[in-house]
Design an enzyme around this catalytic site. Structure first.
Site: not given
Length: 849
Positions: A280-281, A327, A601, A694
């Site tokens: 978990v840590a 473009d 486009d 955490n």
């Protein structure tokens, strides 16, 4: 010379069309005339894939271990965190792939086709190769057609190419072969004889042979290209790399500590819980949520500047951008033909021609008509010659329309007792038809010297990439029966009065934006379907073309990969390119280590938009381009892209800030747990406390770090494409982790000798939390813009920690107890060491690394 009969023979058809039997046979061979879509992953599969990650798997194992050792609360909390992370990932990835749907919706639903000698309407998807198709004004072209009959046929191919000017089609097959018909980029002389699927007929009519259907058409090949997997963004690569590294560290440490404790005879249940705590840590559970929210806030900020981000991770990618491929039409330019230069020999007569010899108009402030026509009419109106007023004075009685062969337009008007004939067109053709020149009322016969002078002015204007139109007139005898006269008689012996030169001019703000890009170390490359000379002229004016090369699609096609790689860094403008080439350009630039942004486009831009590190579609562009892009620029303005890049850089800086902050927490927690295990101490934190650190204690401060203002050198430094955690930052993280671990363990040992274990754990837990709050200050930016949320988040986190310590219900869940005033003094004094260590590290290591 290719004849129409040869075309029909090549495709085994006739002017009478295919028979019903032949159609069925060919449909069986070639399939339906429709775009086929690759099978997509189902939402369920996509959701389950969120769990195929080393960090998530590690947490799931930790939850299972917690459950089997009887720690149900820890198991449930861990699984809730895992599920939330999976949902966040799923929502980010589950985006309906609409580009193909948009392409499919473009395909014509009906077609007029000749079969069994008769014209019939059939569904568009039933067309096959060799069908004879009739098209007229207003039709969408249902397949790729090789034309065999045209009558003033002009086709709008802007949806495909992005270029707004309609294309005139012809059937002049002299010196034109048919071998390249189905190539992606046939020669120019052949393109003018092909009507492409999905383009629209603007005027005239025509008949063509179907030469390609479905996925074999031009638009079908584009459809195939845009169906590949999305390119991973730099941030995805970096975050994935960080996750794998942390996961690997977690696995190694977990296994090592488990073996160590097991060999020392520590009870299995306790050993399991140590391993669970370590797992978990090691995982920064709060990171995905903070990352998502930071990017989402960046999206909102960009939207205020007309940049709509469609994919969350693309926000940061802009900040890493090292090359912008843009473009020309409508992005760098205004997408509006404008008279920039004029040579009016008789101003009054010339402006009268501009106002009268046109079929354009302005209705409710909207300009209607051919862009060139509109530009000339607007030029006249800007000089006081209003079309509607002129038409009242000089009513039109006849028109000889413009066509691709004549290259001129003539109108005849009633002028009191006589007729006024006015003509505009290609200046070199018009000059040959003129006998006189009108120099402000002084009529002269055009001799060689006058003609040479006018030709030099035409050359000068065309060399500036201007589209030049000549202007002429003559007075006609009102007794002439103009209906009996042929156009050649009407248009002979004209009087030349001047010419105008037009261009789609560059946006002023685009020039500034290009300069800003240079300061920021970003290379700007123009990629356009326009002519080489026009592209080069705009490129020079706007600052893109300096001492680099301009190459055409044809030249690019002839280059081998080795030859191209040698010159790719020198090329500043690509002209007359087609879809596959845009893909090749983007791919080659990416292979050179660049983060490439591509703007576009048209439908033909969609593959490159999808391939690019970040695809940027124009707000006025096609739906297909937008659906294939990562971001849409609402105002079609190149300058907006640069604002978005600045925002992206700020966001990437802030991501580095909170990742450094959160990973230092993980490192500190790992070192604290490993240290406790090595010196045979109880683990100072339980799994729920680590999750609290955490997610809750790290979350708000980390989120506020994601909202820090921009550094002063934001747009004067080179683009960053390194790791989120480079060597110097990792060194600072490790040092911060060691300081937190040593301080926490020292206080924990002291409290174990002076109080019970639950109080010692509560003090150690709270000290670690205060370390985080102080460490957040270490990661702030040097911006002049104040971040009011930072202080609020620190205060909120501290108050929440007080709740955990002093509210009985929460004490039961977190296994804490209240602590005294002397404990608080000890906690704050020891926690200050994290501020001192960071100042020392900043002296030893560069600040902005």
């Amino acid at each position: 010379m290719t004849s129409i009969s040869e075309i029909l023979s090549k495709y085994n058809t006739s002017l009478e069309g295919l028979s019903t039997i032949e159609v069925e046979k060919r449909r069986e061979e070639y399939g339906d005339n429709e775009l086929k879509e690759e099978k997509k992953k189902s939402p369920i599969v996509l959701f389950l894939m969120q769990f195929v990650d080393i960090l998530i798997i590690l947490l799931i194992i930790a939850a299972i271990a917690a459950y089997f050792v009887g720690d149900l609360i820890d198991a449930i909390v861990i699984l809730i965190v895992v599920t939330i992370n999976a949902v966040v990932g799923f929502v980010q990835e589950y985006r309906a792939e609409k580009a193909m749907e948009k392409l499919k919706s473009l395909v014509s639903t009906e077609a007029v086709v000749k079969r069994n000698g008769e014209l019939v309407k059939v569904p568009g998807n039933e067309l096959t190769v060799g069908d004879i198709v009739a098209i007229e004004e207003g039709d969408k072209i249902p397949a790729d057609l090789l034309l065999i009959e045209v009558n003033e046929l002009r086709v709008d191919e802007s949806a495909l190419t992005g270029e707004s000017r309609p294309v005139s089609k012809n059937i002049d097959y002299e010196n034109v072969g048919l071998n390249d018909v189905n190539k992606s980029n046939p020669p120019e002389e052949l393109k003018s004889k092909i009507a492409y699927m999905d383009s629209a007929v603007v005027s005239g009519r025509g008949v063509g042979v179907v030469v390609a259907i479905g996925m074999e058409t031009s638009i079908g090949k584009i459809a195939e290209m845009i169906q590949g997997e999305d390119t991973e963004t730099p941030l995805q690569i970096k975050v994935n790399s960080l996750g794998k590294t942390l996961g690997l560290i977690a696995v190694i440490v977990c296994v090592a500590v488990f073996i160590l404790e097991f060999q020392r005879g520590v009870p299995l249940v306790e050993t399991f819980m140590t391993a669970v705590s370590l797992a978990v840590a090691a995982v920064p559970e709060g990171l995905p949520a903070v990352l998502t929210l930071t990017l989402a806030l960046g999206m909102q900020q960009m939207a205020k500047s007309n940049a709509i981000v469609r994919k969350l991770l693309a926000v940061e990618t802009l900040g890493s951008c090292s090359v912008v491929c843009t473009d020309k039409t409508g992005t760098l330019t205004k997408n509006k033909m404008t008279v920039r230069e004029d040579e009016l020999i008789n101003k009054e007569k010339a402006l009268t021609v501009c106002g009268l010899c046109t079929n354009s108009s302005i209705k409710d402030g909207k300009e209607i008509g051919d862009p060139t026509d509109v530009a000339i009419m607007v030029f006249g109106e800007n000089n006081g010659y209003i079309k509607s007023d002129l038409e009242k004075k000089y009513p039109r009685i006849k028109e000889i329309p413009l066509d691709s062969t004549r290259k001129r337009m003539t109108t005849i008007h009633q002028n009191e007792s006589e007729l006024l004939c006015i003509t505009k067109g290609a200046p070199e053709i018009l000059l040959d038809m003129c006998k006189y020149v009108d120099n402000e009322g002084n009529i002269q016969v055009i001799d060689d010297a006058i003609k040479k002078n006018i030709e030099n002015k035409i050359k000068s204007m065309t060399n500036s990439a201007l589209r030049v139109i000549g202007l002429a007139y003559k007075n006609m005898d009102p007794t002439d029966n103009i209906d009996d006269l042929n156009p050649e008689d009407i248009e002979k012996d004209l009087t030349f009065v001047g010419m105008v030169g037009m261009i789609d001019p560059p946006r002023q703000e685009a020039k500034i934006a290009v300069e800003d890009c240079k300061k920021a170390g970003i290379k700007v490359i123009m990629i356009t379907g326009d002519h080489q000379e026009t592209a080069a002229a705009i490129g020079r004016e706007i600052g893109i073309l300096t001492n680099g090369k301009v190459i055409t699609g044809e030249e690019l096609e002839s280059l081998t990969e080795e030859e191209y790689l040698k010159i790719v860094d020198d090329i500043q403008i690509y002209a007359r390119v087609y879809p596959e080439q845009k893909m090749r350009i983007v791919q080659t630039l990416q292979d050179q280590g660049n983060i490439v942004s591509m703007t576009g486009d048209g439908v033909n831009d969609a593959p490159a938009l999808k391939k690019a590190s970040i695809g940027v579609a124009m707000g006025s562009g096609t739906d297909v381009a937008k659906e294939s892009s990562d971001m849409v620029i609402q105002d079609d303005n190149f300058a907006t892209i640069i604002k978005a890049i600045a925002e992206g850089r700020k966001i990437f800086d802030n991501i580095k800030r909170f990742v450094k902050f959160q990973v230092s927490t993980n490192v500190g927690a790992i070192l604290t747990i490993v240290g406790a295990s090595l010196i045979s101490l109880p683990i100072p934190f339980n799994p729920i406390q680590i999750l609290w650190i955490n997610i809750i204690m790290d979350g708000p401060p980390a989120q506020s770090l994601g909202m820090e203002g921009p550094e002063d050198n934001l747009m004067t430094r080179k683009p960053e494409n390194g790791d989120i955690l480079n060597k110097n930052i990792l060194t600072k993280i490790v040092v911060a982790g060691i300081v937190m671990a040593v301080g926490t363990l020292a206080v924990f040992v002291y409290k174990l000798n002076t109080a019970n274990e639950i109080e010692a754990m509560s003090v150690a837990f709270t000290l670690f939390v205060v370390y985080q709050l102080f460490n957040a200050y270490n990661n702030r930016s040097q911006s002049k813009v104040k971040n009011k949320f930072f202080s609020i988040s620190i205060a909120a986190s501290f108050i929440l920690q007080l709740f955990v310590l002093y509210i009985p219900y929460l004490q039961g869940i977190f296994r804490t107890t209240g602590i005294g005033i002397y404990d608080w003094i000890l906690i704050f004094v020891v926690a200050l060491t994290i501020l001192v260590s960071e100042r020392i590290m900043n002296k030893l290591l560069p600040q902005n690394t």
